[in-house]
Write a protein that holds these residues in place. Structure first.
Motif, PDB file in Angstrom:
ATOM      1  N   SER A 151      -4.655   1.301  -7.900  1.00  0.00           N
ATOM      2  CA  SER A 151      -5.659   0.572  -7.417  1.00  0.00           C
ATOM      3  C   SER A 151      -7.275   1.343  -7.619  1.00  0.00           C
ATOM      4  N   GLY A 152      -7.209   2.468  -7.123  1.00  0.00           N
ATOM      5  CA  GLY A 152      -8.328   3.500  -7.450  1.00  0.00           C
ATOM      6  C   GLY A 152      -8.954   3.262  -8.713  1.00  0.00           C
ATOM      7  N   TYR A 208      -7.420  -5.001  -0.875  1.00  0.00           N
ATOM      8  CA  TYR A 208      -8.639  -4.644  -0.507  1.00  0.00           C
ATOM      9  C   TYR A 208      -8.429  -4.564   1.240  1.00  0.00           C
ATOM     10  N   ALA A 247       0.753  -1.281   0.073  1.00  0.00           N
ATOM     11  CA  ALA A 247      -0.033   0.046  -0.032  1.00  0.00           C
ATOM     12  C   ALA A 247       0.951   1.211   0.040  1.00  0.00           C
ATOM     13  N   LEU A 307      -1.949   2.707  -4.452  1.00  0.00           N
ATOM     14  CA  LEU A 307      -3.286   2.783  -4.144  1.00  0.00           C
ATOM     15  C   LEU A 307      -3.828   3.842  -5.279  1.00  0.00           C
ATOM     16  N   ASN A 336      -3.909   8.147   2.469  1.00  0.00           N
ATOM     17  CA  ASN A 336      -4.154   6.703   1.582  1.00  0.00           C
ATOM     18  C   ASN A 336      -5.522   6.955   0.925  1.00  0.00           C
ATOM     19  N   LEU A 337      -6.471   7.537   1.788  1.00  0.00           N
ATOM     20  CA  LEU A 337      -7.823   7.779   1.182  1.00  0.00           C
ATOM     21  C   LEU A 337      -7.723   8.746   0.113  1.00  0.00           C
ATOM     22  N   VAL A 342      -7.493  -0.887   1.980  1.00  0.00           N
ATOM     23  CA  VAL A 342      -8.322  -0.201   1.671  1.00  0.00           C
ATOM     24  C   VAL A 342      -9.602   0.344   2.843  1.00  0.00           C
ATOM     25  N   LEU A 358      -9.882  -5.302  -6.077  1.00  0.00           N
ATOM     26  CA  LEU A 358      -9.079  -4.891  -5.144  1.00  0.00           C
ATOM     27  C   LEU A 358      -8.782  -6.038  -4.299  1.00  0.00           C
ATOM     28  N   SER A 393     -14.423  -3.753  -5.478  1.00  0.00           N
ATOM     29  CA  SER A 393     -13.926  -4.378  -4.575  1.00  0.00           C
ATOM     30  C   SER A 393     -13.507  -5.920  -4.674  1.00  0.00           C
ATOM     31  N   PHE A 424      -6.118   6.989  -3.160  1.00  0.00           N
ATOM     32  CA  PHE A 424      -7.304   6.135  -3.563  1.00  0.00           C
ATOM     33  C   PHE A 424      -8.188   6.805  -4.280  1.00  0.00           C
TER      34      PHE A 424
END
Length: 328
Positions: A164-165, A189, A156, A161, A203-204, A192, A183, A180, A207
């Motif tokens: 991945s988003g 997953y 991560a 991230l 991180n949010l 996240v 992910l 999901s 993403f």
């Protein structure tokens, strides 16, 4: 006053659809795009998002904020994404608890939901041909192929991230392919989900930035396909839905030799019959409850589809009546 009440009810309904999409997106195996299609806002969602881009700056300079907001269907998008975010931040823990406590019944509900969702999509295909059937089969094959992939492990970092988003949102907007679930396949997953629970802002943000970028790019492609090649696009989406039933089959057994066999999430499990599940685990298959959940979900989808078609028919009838009155 009536117009104000109608406006409010319209966007309250959109927010409710967003909440349903957010709840579905939390589950690894169910797509928020499926909910959007079931509830009749899929095309409007794609068209609205696809209008967001550099050309909005030109509209803003020439016509101002109000016209730009209307151009991108801002009220619709705001209500929808508020519903999605509210659902994700409030229901993530509840959905996780249900997956751990009542996995068979919950998966059976989503199985009925997805199976019935294919009906309105197939009905919407304007014409059938050999190529349309091929796209239907290709969509089903794609979903089955994805279901055969095994989880990996991705660290991560801000870059992973972000990527991945972007990848998850592309899957999330497709009916039948869960963001999901993707992910989970790449092994990020849990991180996240932890970022959501613990409000890890950096991180949010990484993403979310990736998700926003992927959404703006992929929605334009899908919107273009839905308008130019609607029959093939709908057939492909229906195929993905039908193929994804393999992912969300309720009765699952641990795959031999795979780390984390005890996890109840689909990628680590193989499908089994209810009798095989009981024989292997010694636990109840909850067949009656699972069937009731699947039937309830299918009934809900078909009822929403029926009410939506009835509403559109009445709206079209009223529009035709007004047109005839004006011509007179």
């Amino acid at each position: 006053m009536n117009m104000t009440r109608l406006f409010r009810s319209r966007y309250l309904g959109v927010a409710a659809r967003g909440m349903a999409m957010g709840a579905a997106d939390v589950v690894p195996g169910v797509s928020g795009g499926t909910i959007a299609f079931i509830t009749g806002i899929y095309t409007e969602l794609l068209d609205s998002i696809s209008r967001i881009g550099p050309h909005c700056i030109t509209v803003l300079r020439r016509h101002g904020i109000a016209v730009t907001w209307q151009y991108i269907n801002g009220n619709f998008l705001l209500a929808l994404f508020c519903g999605i975010l509210f659902s994700i931040f409030t229901l993530a823990r509840v959905i996780g608890h249900l997956l751990e406590t009542y996995p068979i019944v919950l998966w059976a509900f989503f199985f009925g939901l997805v199976l019935a969702s294919a009906v309105p999509i197939l009905r919407s295909i304007p014409r059938w041909s050999g190529s349309v059937v091929l796209f239907l089969l290709a969509g089903a094959a794609m979903a089955v192929l994805i279901s055969e992939l095994r989880p990996g492990q991705v660290p991560a970092t801000p870059l992973t991230l972000f990527l991945s988003g972007a990848l998850a949102i592309c899957a999330m907007i497709l009916p039948g392919i869960s963001g999901s679930f993707i992910l989970l396949l790449i092994g990020i997953y849990p991180r996240v989900l932890a970022a959501v629970h613990e409000l890890q802002l950096l991180n949010l943000l990484c993403f979310a930035a990736g998700a926003a970028t992927g959404l703006l790019m992929f929605s334009r492609l899908l919107s273009w396909l839905m308008h130019r090649y609607i029959a093939r696009s709908l057939a492909f989406l229906a195929g993905i839905l039908l193929g994804s039933l393999k992912i969300i089959w309720p009765w699952k057994l641990p795959l031999v030799g795979i780390a984390g066999d005890g996890d109840k999430l689909a990628p680590l499990m193989s499908n089994a019959s209810p009798q095989g599940y009981e024989a292997h685990t010694g636990d109840s298959a909850y067949l009656a409850a699972a069937l009731a959940a699947a039937v309830a979900a299918a009934t809900l989808v078909l009822s929403v589809d029926y009410l939506g078609r009835r509403h559109r028919a009445l709206h079209s009838q009223c529009a035709n009546s007004q047109r005839i009155t004006q011509d007179r």
